[in-house]
Design a protein around this motif. Structure first.
Motif, PDB file in Angstrom:
ATOM      1  N   ASP A  47      -4.864  -2.130  -2.682  1.00 45.13           N
ATOM      2  CA  ASP A  47      -5.371  -1.911  -4.033  1.00 45.13           C
ATOM      3  C   ASP A  47      -4.724  -0.652  -4.594  1.00 45.13           C
ATOM      4  O   ASP A  47      -3.836  -0.059  -3.958  1.00 45.13           O
ATOM      5  N   ASP A  48      -5.148  -0.217  -5.770  1.00 43.17           N
ATOM      6  CA  ASP A  48      -4.512   0.933  -6.410  1.00 43.17           C
ATOM      7  C   ASP A  48      -4.819   2.261  -5.728  1.00 43.17           C
ATOM      8  O   ASP A  48      -4.205   3.275  -6.034  1.00 43.17           O
ATOM      9  N   LYS A  49      -5.763   2.259  -4.758  1.00 45.68           N
ATOM     10  CA  LYS A  49      -6.052   3.465  -3.977  1.00 45.68           C
ATOM     11  C   LYS A  49      -5.383   3.410  -2.605  1.00 45.68           C
ATOM     12  O   LYS A  49      -5.691   4.197  -1.723  1.00 45.68           O
ATOM     13  N   GLN A  50      -4.508   2.437  -2.431  1.00 39.49           N
ATOM     14  CA  GLN A  50      -3.750   2.205  -1.202  1.00 39.49           C
ATOM     15  C   GLN A  50      -4.627   1.818  -0.017  1.00 39.49           C
ATOM     16  O   GLN A  50      -4.271   2.043   1.133  1.00 39.49           O
ATOM     17  N   ASN A  51      -5.794   1.211  -0.302  1.00 42.13           N
ATOM     18  CA  ASN A  51      -6.595   0.611   0.761  1.00 42.13           C
ATOM     19  C   ASN A  51      -5.915  -0.692   1.156  1.00 42.13           C
ATOM     20  O   ASN A  51      -5.652  -1.540   0.298  1.00 42.13           O
ATOM     21  N   VAL A  52      -5.644  -0.843   2.437  1.00 42.12           N
ATOM     22  CA  VAL A  52      -5.024  -2.078   2.916  1.00 42.12           C
ATOM     23  C   VAL A  52      -6.099  -3.153   2.967  1.00 42.12           C
ATOM     24  O   VAL A  52      -7.073  -3.044   3.698  1.00 42.12           O
TER      25      VAL A  52
END
Length: 87
Positions: A47-52
């Protein structure tokens, strides 16, 4: 996400670049490919928060769509996934 290459991810080795992006129910997601190994490594969706959100991608968005159809609600990112699936 402001960067498109040189992306580092928690619990993943190396750096990644944005191969594609897509909006699912208002949430921007990114398909990332490994900078060194390219298509010889699994791609990932973040996602845009770099959560895989999913890291076993071999067939792009098709793999992610299949995962969304079958995913486990106990996933650590289930709130994000629920919003993607249910709007």
């Amino acid at each position: 996400m402001d960067i498109t290459k040189g992306i580092t991810l928690k619990n993943h080795v190396g750096s990644w670049y944005v191969l594609d992006s897509k909006i699912y129910n208002g949430i921007m997601l990114y398909l990332l490919e490994h900078e060194q190994y390219g298509e010889d490594a699994f791609s990932v969706i973040v996602d845009d928060k770099q959560n895989v959100l999913y890291d076993k991608i071999t067939n792009g968005w098709d793999d992610f769509n299949y995962y969304l159809d079958c995913y486990n609600l106990d996933n650590e990112h289930s709130a994000i996934l629920n919003k993607i699936v249910n709007g």
